[in-house]
Scaffold this active site. Sequence first.
Site, PDB file in Angstrom:
ATOM      1  CE1 TYR A 134      -4.104  -1.728   0.283  1.00 35.20           C
ATOM      2  CE2 TYR A 134      -3.302  -2.315   2.574  1.00 35.20           C
ATOM      3  CZ  TYR A 134      -4.336  -2.618   1.533  1.00 35.20           C
ATOM      4  OH  TYR A 134      -5.341  -3.121   1.546  1.00 35.20           O
ATOM      5  CG  ASP A 164      -9.117  -3.896  -4.276  1.00 38.36           C
ATOM      6  OD1 ASP A 164      -8.485  -3.464  -3.293  1.00 38.36           O
ATOM      7  OD2 ASP A 164      -9.328  -4.981  -4.252  1.00 38.36           O
ATOM      8  CG  HIS A 262      -9.663  -5.369  -0.602  1.00 36.07           C
ATOM      9  ND1 HIS A 262      -8.629  -4.752  -0.777  1.00 36.07           N
ATOM     10  CD2 HIS A 262      -9.471  -5.872   0.989  1.00 36.07           C
ATOM     11  CE1 HIS A 262      -7.958  -4.410   0.117  1.00 36.07           C
ATOM     12  NE2 HIS A 262      -8.395  -5.040   1.401  1.00 36.07           N
TER      13      HIS A 262
HETATM   14  C1  FNR Z   1      -7.656  -8.557   3.504  1.00 37.77           C
HETATM   15  N1  FNR Z   1      -7.409  -7.863   2.182  1.00 37.77           N
HETATM   16  C2  FNR Z   1      -6.528  -7.329   2.035  1.00 37.77           C
HETATM   17  N2  FNR Z   1      -5.640  -6.926   0.804  1.00 37.77           N
HETATM   18  C3  FNR Z   1      -4.525  -6.271   0.513  1.00 37.77           C
HETATM   19  O1  FNR Z   1      -4.230  -6.215  -0.244  1.00 37.77           O
HETATM   20  N3  FNR Z   1      -4.055  -6.111   1.647  1.00 37.77           N
HETATM   21  C4  FNR Z   1      -4.352  -6.164   2.969  1.00 37.77           C
HETATM   22  O2  FNR Z   1      -3.638  -5.600   4.005  1.00 37.77           O
HETATM   23  C5  FNR Z   1      -5.593  -6.742   3.203  1.00 37.77           C
HETATM   24  N4  FNR Z   1      -6.081  -7.034   4.490  1.00 37.77           N
HETATM   25  C6  FNR Z   1      -6.974  -8.038   4.735  1.00 37.77           C
HETATM   26  C7  FNR Z   1      -7.258  -8.238   5.834  1.00 37.77           C
HETATM   27  C8  FNR Z   1      -8.578  -8.884   6.233  1.00 37.77           C
HETATM   28  C9  FNR Z   1      -9.047  -9.237   7.543  1.00 37.77           C
HETATM   29  C10 FNR Z   1      -9.085  -9.561   5.045  1.00 37.77           C
HETATM   30  C11 FNR Z   1     -10.247 -10.589   5.173  1.00 37.77           C
HETATM   31  C12 FNR Z   1      -8.784  -9.291   3.826  1.00 37.77           C
HETATM   32  C13 FNR Z   1      -8.075  -8.524   1.095  1.00 37.77           C
HETATM   33  C14 FNR Z   1      -7.459 -10.100   0.780  1.00 37.77           C
HETATM   34  O3  FNR Z   1      -6.276 -10.034   0.258  1.00 37.77           O
HETATM   35  C15 FNR Z   1      -8.278 -10.723  -0.442  1.00 37.77           C
HETATM   36  O4  FNR Z   1      -8.734 -10.180  -1.529  1.00 37.77           O
HETATM   37  C16 FNR Z   1      -9.635 -11.366   0.152  1.00 37.77           C
HETATM   38  O5  FNR Z   1      -9.483 -11.700   1.449  1.00 37.77           O
HETATM   39  C17 FNR Z   1      -9.989 -12.403  -0.487  1.00 37.77           C
HETATM   40  O6  FNR Z   1     -11.551 -12.785  -0.238  1.00 37.77           O
HETATM   41  P1  FNR Z   1     -11.528 -14.001   0.853  1.00 37.77           P
HETATM   42  O7  FNR Z   1     -10.918 -15.113   0.425  1.00 37.77           O
HETATM   43  O8  FNR Z   1     -11.418 -13.583   2.226  1.00 37.77           O
HETATM   44  O9  FNR Z   1     -13.284 -14.300   0.749  1.00 37.77           O
END
Ligand code: FNR
Length: 373
Positions: A134, A164, A262
Amino acid sequence: PNMQSLLNLDEIEEVATKQISKKCWSYYYSAGDDLISKNFNSQVYKQILLRPRVFVDCTRCDTSTTLLGHRVGLPLYVSPAAMARLAHPDGEHGIAQGISQFGAMQIISNNASMTPEQIVEGSLPGQIFGWQLYVQNDRKKSEDMLQRINKMSDKFKFICLTLDAPVPGKREHDERFSAVGASLPVSSGVKTSEESQRPGGGGVGQQLFWGTAADLTWKNTLPWLAKHTSMPIVLKGIQTHEDAYLAAQYAPQVKAIILSNHGGRALDTAPPAVHTLLEIRKYCPEVLSRIEVWVDGGIKRGTDVVKALCLGAKAVGVGRAALFGLGAGGTEGVQRTFEILEAEIKTCMRLLGAEKVSDLSPNHINSRMVERD
Ligand code: FNR
């Protein structure tokens, strides 16, 4: 509980829900607004039917594949997710250990609760990691971190730039239950736990996003990144065929895109990855051969993974499944989660008449129920 007694991902989530704190659960479970995208991510796979071929020798079943030129044991990887130590002290290191025997890849969050050095410590030779970025308003912080990752090129093979969520979505579960002022175990190297305790509260998500840049563009950000790393770039959070096409113009710097909303945590009612994948197949199928297309969101079963692969995805990510595995049983819970998914993927491939990942094709599915326009 005995991890072996848990038979599927829903059961693991149920156990984790009982064990983790309310604050942790509300952060992991939460998604934007009404959770339409989060729930649809899972439902959409149930509407795709499989078309098994018979009289195919399925004695052997090989789940290995190649991602960005690296051999991996499974087309399944751990998506970047912040704050694993909220669920269990094993944290992101526990996830790395839990998946090591499967040869699966892991992407480490910019907002992880441990440093990248701590996470990869003791990982197997050949175990592959990506680092998720990020970009911070204070660019120097991100540049320093990139330099740190560049030095660990035996472990880290790519940078995953998430697009996103330039701002966090409105996550009401998270806002309601995360007590203001509670200290978060964030110490990724970019973020410190003091920084995550801004007054004003909001949820954990809002606190973690503080300082994240909202001014990234196609034109400016990729050249900046090229100055600070020569690692391949994976763009995460592509949600339309137009942006997939644009991303492919940036090959070879951009080597893969991740179709993702996400986990439904950013813009609610944004499309599930499967819809975007179908759009790409229809309007710009050449993208699938120019760069790798990975997907994530809503994966609950091996059949979900196989369906995405049939549609042309090279890899499939799980976010919450890994976190809930960790919450249910630490490293061992993650291991059990991947054991279940691996076995389900194998059973699915065999019953489908596919011996190896490259055998999977659109002919193995009927996606009529999810196709539109
Ligand atoms: C995320 N996701 C996420 N993505 C990212 O690029 N950086 C991040 O720090 C985070 N942090 C994060 C925390 C938590 C608690 C969740 C549940 C998700 C999104 C993650 O990479 C991914 O896109 C989704 O979690 C995919 O969906 P599912 O498998 O949780 O349904």
